[in-house]
Design a protein around this motif. Structure first.
Motif, PDB file in Angstrom:
ATOM      1  N   GLY A 122      45.617  52.555  32.416  1.00 38.03           N
ATOM      2  CA  GLY A 122      46.732  52.135  32.408  1.00 38.03           C
ATOM      3  C   GLY A 122      47.015  50.856  33.272  1.00 38.03           C
ATOM      4  N   ASN A 123      46.035  50.176  33.809  1.00 38.04           N
ATOM      5  CA  ASN A 123      46.240  48.961  34.828  1.00 38.04           C
ATOM      6  C   ASN A 123      46.371  48.057  33.442  1.00 38.04           C
ATOM      7  OD1 ASN A 123      45.912  50.169  37.495  1.00 38.04           O
ATOM      8  ND2 ASN A 123      43.680  50.370  36.908  1.00 38.04           N
ATOM      9  N   VAL A 124      47.389  47.078  34.079  1.00 34.81           N
ATOM     10  CA  VAL A 124      47.704  45.755  33.197  1.00 34.81           C
ATOM     11  C   VAL A 124      47.064  44.608  33.868  1.00 34.81           C
ATOM     12  CG1 VAL A 124      49.067  44.594  32.100  1.00 34.81           C
ATOM     13  CG2 VAL A 124      49.315  46.914  32.239  1.00 34.81           C
ATOM     14  N   VAL A 125      46.201  43.796  33.442  1.00 36.85           N
ATOM     15  CA  VAL A 125      45.651  42.647  33.926  1.00 36.85           C
ATOM     16  C   VAL A 125      46.075  41.374  33.122  1.00 36.85           C
ATOM     17  CG1 VAL A 125      43.569  41.106  34.883  1.00 36.85           C
ATOM     18  CG2 VAL A 125      43.706  43.948  34.903  1.00 36.85           C
ATOM     19  N   ALA A 126      47.041  40.479  33.728  1.00 37.26           N
ATOM     20  CA  ALA A 126      47.435  39.367  33.011  1.00 37.26           C
ATOM     21  C   ALA A 126      46.697  38.144  33.920  1.00 37.26           C
ATOM     22  CB  ALA A 126      48.993  39.224  33.128  1.00 37.26           C
ATOM     23  N   THR A 127      46.251  37.261  33.019  1.00 39.62           N
ATOM     24  CA  THR A 127      45.324  36.218  33.596  1.00 39.62           C
ATOM     25  C   THR A 127      45.749  35.086  33.337  1.00 39.62           C
ATOM     26  OG1 THR A 127      43.347  37.651  33.864  1.00 39.62           O
ATOM     27  CG2 THR A 127      42.853  35.329  33.876  1.00 39.62           C
ATOM     28  N   SER A 128      45.906  34.081  34.249  1.00 43.84           N
ATOM     29  CA  SER A 128      46.291  32.612  33.943  1.00 43.84           C
ATOM     30  C   SER A 128      45.058  32.012  34.363  1.00 43.84           C
ATOM     31  CB  SER A 128      47.290  32.211  34.883  1.00 43.84           C
ATOM     32  OG  SER A 128      47.720  31.028  34.332  1.00 43.84           O
ATOM     33  N   TYR A 129      44.328  31.133  33.589  1.00 47.30           N
ATOM     34  CA  TYR A 129      42.985  30.336  33.875  1.00 47.30           C
ATOM     35  C   TYR A 129      43.358  28.787  34.497  1.00 47.30           C
ATOM     36  CZ  TYR A 129      40.756  34.168  31.326  1.00 47.30           C
ATOM     37  OH  TYR A 129      40.178  35.303  31.014  1.00 47.30           O
ATOM     38  N   GLY A 130      43.132  28.869  35.566  1.00 45.72           N
ATOM     39  CA  GLY A 130      43.368  27.430  36.179  1.00 45.72           C
ATOM     40  C   GLY A 130      42.337  26.358  35.568  1.00 45.72           C
ATOM     41  N   ASP A 131      42.928  25.017  35.693  1.00 51.03           N
ATOM     42  CA  ASP A 131      42.048  24.029  35.103  1.00 51.03           C
ATOM     43  C   ASP A 131      40.753  23.699  36.053  1.00 51.03           C
ATOM     44  OD1 ASP A 131      43.783  23.565  33.153  1.00 51.03           O
ATOM     45  OD2 ASP A 131      45.002  21.983  34.149  1.00 51.03           O
ATOM     46  N   GLY A 132      40.664  24.245  37.128  1.00 53.89           N
ATOM     47  CA  GLY A 132      39.597  23.857  38.225  1.00 53.89           C
ATOM     48  C   GLY A 132      38.977  25.347  38.328  1.00 53.89           C
ATOM     49  N   ALA A 133      39.060  26.152  37.560  1.00 52.50           N
ATOM     50  CA  ALA A 133      38.200  27.421  37.543  1.00 52.50           C
ATOM     51  C   ALA A 133      36.956  27.142  36.924  1.00 52.50           C
ATOM     52  CB  ALA A 133      38.632  28.431  36.572  1.00 52.50           C
TER      53      ALA A 133
END
Length: 373
Positions: free
Chosen positions: A45-56
Motif C-alpha cells: 500500500g505504499n504510494v510512490v509518486a515520481t517526478s523525473y527531472g531534466d538532469g536525471a
C-alpha cells in the motif's frame, strides 16, 4: 510556501490506522497526481509518486562519480507515512462492548473519556471506565488496565448489525480545530501534515533531479512500509518527513525548552528507542549539511535535536537494501500521539520551503563537509 488547508483537512478526515491506510493513500494520490509524472503502488500500500527531472541520468546511473562522490544527479526520496495511531478490535462481549488492542505508541492516559470511530462505516463510540463513585482511593489515582469501546449496542448481534467485527479498526473522533496564532489541533497530524507538505513541495518545485514523493504504510508499528519502499525506489538520498515532540510547556512544574512551536522545522541529528539511540538513525554529515544549507537558502531558522524514545522511517531508509544517505526533517508538535496533537502551521510551511530549496541545491560530497575523509 503555503500549505493548502483544504488538502490538509481532507488528509486528516481520511481514516487509516496501520494496515488500514488505503483511504488516506487514495487522497494523497489524488492530490499529488497533477504535479508528478508517474504514480505506482506496491503490495503493502505504499504510494510512490515520481517526478523525473531534466538532469536525471538516462542510463540508470547511481548519481556518483568514480570516486564514490555525489555529482549532483542524485535520486531523492521524500517520504511521509499514511497511518495514524489506532485500535484493533479483537473481541466482542456478550453485552456488546468491543475489546481492543493498541496499534502504535499510545499513552493510556489519553484513552479515557474519548470519542472514536469504528469500522468501515465509522460507527461512533466512546471509551469509558468504571465511575469514580465505585473506585477506591488507589483506583482513583491510577489508569485502568481494562478498557472497552462502547457503541451503544446491547449484544454481539447488535454490534454485527452496525457492521463492526473483530479485525476492524477504531481511530480518534477528532478533526482539525483552529486555535490562536495560526495553530491547529486534532488527530493524525502525525503524519498527515507531512503528507500535505509533500503535496505542496511537488506542486512548487521543479528540480533537475528525479524526486520520489513516497507515502509509506505501517510506520507506527515498526517502519514496515519504509523497509519495502526504500528497497523498491533505491534512492541515493532519502528524507523522512515527520512531527517532532516539543518540550515547550511545563512538565512537573519545570520548563526546559529544546524544541518549541513557532521556531522552525527540526532537522534531526538522530533518533532511537532509548537514550543510547538503539534501533534508530544517526544522520550522516552530508545529509545534515545539505538540509542546513537549504535552510539558509530559504532564509528559514532550523532547530536541531535528537529524538529519544522513538524512531522515524529514516532508520529503514539508511540501511535497508544497502546503505544510503538518510535523514529526517520534522514539524514541531505538542501532545504527540494524542487526539489533540498541536502544531504551528508556519513551521509546516517553512518545512516545505526548506525541502524545495534542498531539491534545487547540490548534495555535498565527502570533501565538502566537516569530518573530511
Amino acid at each position: 510556501m503555503d500549505i493548502d488547508r483544504t488538502e490538509l483537512d481532507r488528509l486528516v478526515a481520511a481514516r487509516g490506522g496501520p494496515g488500514g491506510e488505503y483511504r488516506v493513500a487514495r487522497v494523497f494520490e489524488e492530490l499529488i497526481e497533477p504535479h508528478v509524472d508517474e504514480i505506482s503502488w506496491d503490495a503493502m500500500g505504499n504510494v510512490v509518486a515520481t517526478s523525473y527531472g531534466d538532469g536525471a541520468n538516462e542510463d540508470g546511473g547511481d548519481g556518483t562519480n568514480e570516486n564514490g562522490d555525489d555529482e549532483g544527479s542524485e535520486e531523492i526520496m521524500l517520504a511521509a507515512h499514511t497511518d495514524e495511531l489506532a485500535f484493533l478490535i479483537d473481541g466482542i462481549t456478550d453485552d456488546g462492548l468491543c475489546s481492543f488492542s493498541m496499534l502504535g505508541g499510545h499513552y493510556r492516559g489519553y484513552l479515557l473519556g474519548q470519542h472514536v470511530r469504528v469500522g468501515p462505516d465509522a460507527v461512533p463510540g466512546v471509551i469509558g471506565a468504571k465511575p469514580r463513585h465505585f473506585m477506591d482511593n488507589e483506583e482513583k489515582e491510577a489508569l485502568p488496565e481494562t478498557l472497552h469501546i462502547d457503541l451503544g449496542a446491547r449484544s454481539r448481534d447488535e454490534v454485527a448489525d452496525l457492521n463492526v467485527e473483530p479485525g476492524d479498526q477504531a481511530t480518534w473522533d477528532r478533526e482539525l480545530t483552529d486555535l490562536a496564532n495560526g495553530r491547529l489541533t486534532g488527530r493524525a497530524l502525525d503524519d498527515r501534515i507531512a503528507l500535505a507538505i509533500l503535496v505542496a513541495v511537488a506542486r512548487a518545485a521543479d528540480p533537475d533531479r528525479t524526486v520520489h514523493y513516497v507515502a509509506t504504510v505501517q510506520e507506527e508499528v515498526g517502519l514496515r512500509g519504509a523497509r519495502a519502499a526504500v528497497h523498491e525506489v533505491d534512492p541515493d538520498v532519502a528524507v523522512a518527513l515527520e512531527i517532532f515532540p516539543t518540550d515547550d510547556y511545563p512538565i512537573d512544574g519545570e520548563r526546559s525548552v529544546d524544541v518549541e512551536l513557532g521556531s522552525g522545522p527540526v532537522v534531526e541529528l538522530g533518533d532511537g528507542t532509548s537514550e543510547y539511540l538503539f534501533g534508530g538513525v544517526l544522520v550522516d554529515r552530508q545529509t545534515l549539511e545539505w538540509l542546513k544549507r537549504a535552510g539558509e537558502s530559504a532564509d528559514v531558522s532550523l532547530q536541531h535535536d535528537l529524538m529519544i524514545g522513538g524512531t522515524t522511517d529514516a532508520t529503514e531508509f539508511q540501511s535497508a537494501g544497502g546503505g544510503r544517505h538518510a535523514g529526517a526533517i520534522a514539524v514541531p508538535c505538542r501532545y504527540t500521539h494524542s487526539p489533540v496533537e498541536l502544531i504551528d502551521l508556519a513551521d509546516a510551511e517553512e518545512t516545505a520551503d526548506v525541502l524545495a530549496a534542498a531539491l534545487e541545491s547540490p548534495f555535498p560530497d565527502r570533501t565538502d563537509v566537516r569530518g573530511r575523509r
